[in-house]
Design a protein around this motif. Structure first.
Motif, PDB file in Angstrom:
ATOM      1  N   PHE A 117       0.731  -1.283  -0.032  1.00 54.59           N
ATOM      2  CA  PHE A 117      -0.010   0.056  -0.040  1.00 54.59           C
ATOM      3  C   PHE A 117       0.959   1.328   0.000  1.00 54.59           C
ATOM      4  N   PRO A 118       0.316   2.388  -0.500  1.00 57.92           N
ATOM      5  CA  PRO A 118       0.943   3.679  -0.599  1.00 57.92           C
ATOM      6  C   PRO A 118       1.337   4.153   0.894  1.00 57.92           C
ATOM      7  N   LEU A 119       2.441   4.757   1.088  1.00 53.39           N
ATOM      8  CA  LEU A 119       2.960   5.565   2.002  1.00 53.39           C
ATOM      9  C   LEU A 119       3.184   6.969   1.590  1.00 53.39           C
ATOM     10  N   TYR A 120       2.255   8.006   2.446  1.00 50.36           N
ATOM     11  CA  TYR A 120       2.277   9.315   1.974  1.00 50.36           C
ATOM     12  C   TYR A 120       3.124  10.240   3.098  1.00 50.36           C
ATOM     13  N   PRO A 121       3.720  10.688   2.635  1.00 48.50           N
ATOM     14  CA  PRO A 121       4.766  11.688   3.347  1.00 48.50           C
ATOM     15  C   PRO A 121       3.922  12.936   3.946  1.00 48.50           C
ATOM     16  N   ASP A 122       4.163  13.150   5.308  1.00 47.47           N
ATOM     17  CA  ASP A 122       3.783  14.332   6.166  1.00 47.47           C
ATOM     18  C   ASP A 122       4.761  15.141   6.973  1.00 47.47           C
ATOM     19  N   PRO A 123       5.891  15.591   6.112  1.00 46.43           N
ATOM     20  CA  PRO A 123       6.958  15.850   6.822  1.00 46.43           C
ATOM     21  C   PRO A 123       6.864  16.910   7.881  1.00 46.43           C
ATOM     22  N   ASP A 124       5.872  17.907   7.761  1.00 42.49           N
ATOM     23  CA  ASP A 124       5.749  19.004   8.687  1.00 42.49           C
ATOM     24  C   ASP A 124       4.460  18.882   9.855  1.00 42.49           C
ATOM     25  N   ARG A 125       3.946  17.816   9.713  1.00 39.89           N
ATOM     26  CA  ARG A 125       2.903  17.459  10.514  1.00 39.89           C
ATOM     27  C   ARG A 125       1.652  18.130  10.211  1.00 39.89           C
ATOM     28  N   LYS A 126       1.403  18.601   8.870  1.00 37.26           N
ATOM     29  CA  LYS A 126       0.346  19.573   8.647  1.00 37.26           C
ATOM     30  C   LYS A 126      -0.773  18.711   8.498  1.00 37.26           C
ATOM     31  N   VAL A 127      -0.901  17.397   8.142  1.00 39.46           N
ATOM     32  CA  VAL A 127      -2.133  16.582   7.912  1.00 39.46           C
ATOM     33  C   VAL A 127      -2.183  16.099   9.563  1.00 39.46           C
ATOM     34  N   PHE A 128      -1.238  15.498  10.006  1.00 36.67           N
ATOM     35  CA  PHE A 128      -1.421  14.829  11.365  1.00 36.67           C
ATOM     36  C   PHE A 128      -2.274  16.031  12.346  1.00 36.67           C
ATOM     37  N   SER A 129      -1.842  17.217  12.288  1.00 33.11           N
ATOM     38  CA  SER A 129      -2.244  18.193  13.284  1.00 33.11           C
ATOM     39  C   SER A 129      -3.775  18.452  12.849  1.00 33.11           C
ATOM     40  N   LEU A 130      -4.343  18.094  11.834  1.00 34.17           N
ATOM     41  CA  LEU A 130      -5.741  18.216  11.594  1.00 34.17           C
ATOM     42  C   LEU A 130      -6.580  17.162  12.626  1.00 34.17           C
ATOM     43  N   PHE A 131      -5.698  16.109  12.887  1.00 37.38           N
ATOM     44  CA  PHE A 131      -6.233  14.993  13.454  1.00 37.38           C
ATOM     45  C   PHE A 131      -6.108  14.722  15.046  1.00 37.38           C
ATOM     46  N   ALA A 132      -4.687  15.392  15.222  1.00 36.76           N
ATOM     47  CA  ALA A 132      -4.337  15.086  16.934  1.00 36.76           C
ATOM     48  C   ALA A 132      -3.172  15.982  17.160  1.00 36.76           C
ATOM     49  N   ASP A 133      -3.037  16.103  18.326  1.00 39.31           N
ATOM     50  CA  ASP A 133      -1.665  16.905  18.801  1.00 39.31           C
ATOM     51  C   ASP A 133      -0.418  16.078  18.892  1.00 39.31           C
ATOM     52  N   SER A 134      -0.692  14.728  19.299  1.00 37.65           N
ATOM     53  CA  SER A 134       0.239  13.598  19.650  1.00 37.65           C
ATOM     54  C   SER A 134      -0.086  12.233  19.546  1.00 37.65           C
ATOM     55  N   ALA A 135       0.663  11.313  19.844  1.00 36.90           N
ATOM     56  CA  ALA A 135       0.572  10.066  19.995  1.00 36.90           C
ATOM     57  C   ALA A 135       0.150   9.328  18.587  1.00 36.90           C
ATOM     58  N   ILE A 136       0.596   8.126  18.618  1.00 37.61           N
ATOM     59  CA  ILE A 136       0.484   7.159  17.246  1.00 37.61           C
ATOM     60  C   ILE A 136       0.879   5.735  17.880  1.00 37.61           C
ATOM     61  N   PRO A 137       0.282   4.842  16.949  1.00 38.93           N
ATOM     62  CA  PRO A 137      -0.545   5.173  15.772  1.00 38.93           C
ATOM     63  C   PRO A 137      -1.968   5.621  16.169  1.00 38.93           C
ATOM     64  N   ARG A 138      -2.665   5.956  15.017  1.00 39.44           N
ATOM     65  CA  ARG A 138      -3.922   6.555  15.044  1.00 39.44           C
ATOM     66  C   ARG A 138      -4.614   6.132  13.710  1.00 39.44           C
ATOM     67  N   CYS A 139      -5.985   5.628  13.989  1.00 40.45           N
ATOM     68  CA  CYS A 139      -6.834   5.346  12.703  1.00 40.45           C
ATOM     69  C   CYS A 139      -7.773   5.904  12.771  1.00 40.45           C
TER      70      CYS A 139
END
Length: 171
Positions: A117-139
């Motif tokens: 499956f594809p692995l998409y980059p988020d080098p600056d946490r721009k996408v991550f920050s839309l979902f959470a502030d910390s802690a992984i993995p998250r679905c």
């Protein structure tokens, strides 16, 4: 001595569980029924994904890091169980997003892991920050209307089983 050790292990486990639940509640930005945030993923390897590409699809967003042990377990289970079942379903989109990783780092990582499956980059946490502030993995699982129907923090067999049931029902 054995009784004290058992008590310490139990206390540590309870502290971990309560801290994990608190942190998920504290820094999770989405709740059930919320809409899929608008974001664009840019990958030199897999191309770009925009909100228009996701419209009308069941979307599973998972956020991970290459150094995260529980993330490795989750992604291995995706490769073994989830992706073979749904990779060809045109009503489904899996977005595996590497928090703080660029295309080159993800390519190097996948040379070892061999995920299909594809692995998409988020080098600056721009996408991550839309979902959470910390802690992984998250679905985060969104239905065809773009509404959140399932979310998880961490990885465990019970949670994965629940995710698979929700995904099957959404499709």
């Amino acid at each position: 001595m054995l009784g004290k050790m058992k008590a310490w292990i139990l206390a540590s486990l309870l502290l971990f569980v309560s801290t994990t639940a608190f942190s998920q509640e504290k820094d999770g930005k989405l709740k059930i029924g919320d809409s899929l945030p608008a974001f664009t993923l840019n990958s030199e390897t897999y191309g770009n994904v925009s909100p228009a590409d996701l419209k009308g699809k069941v979307v599973l967003v998972t956020l991970f890091a290459t150094w995260c042990g529980p993330c490795q377990l989750e992604l291995a289970e995706f490769q073994k169980t989830l992706y073979p079942l749904y990779k060809d379903n045109e009503n489904f989109k899996l977005l595996v997003i590497g928090r703080e990783h660029d295309d080159a780092a993800l390519a190097k990582y996948n040379e070892k892991k061999k995920f299909s499956f594809p692995l998409y980059p988020d080098p600056d946490r721009k996408v991550f920050s839309l979902f959470a502030d910390s802690a992984i993995p998250r679905c985060f699982l969104f239905n065809k209307d773009g509404k959140l129907i399932y979310s998880s923090l961490g990885y465990g067999k019970e949670g994965f089983t629940a995710l698979m049931k929700m995904l099957k029902g959404a499709l």
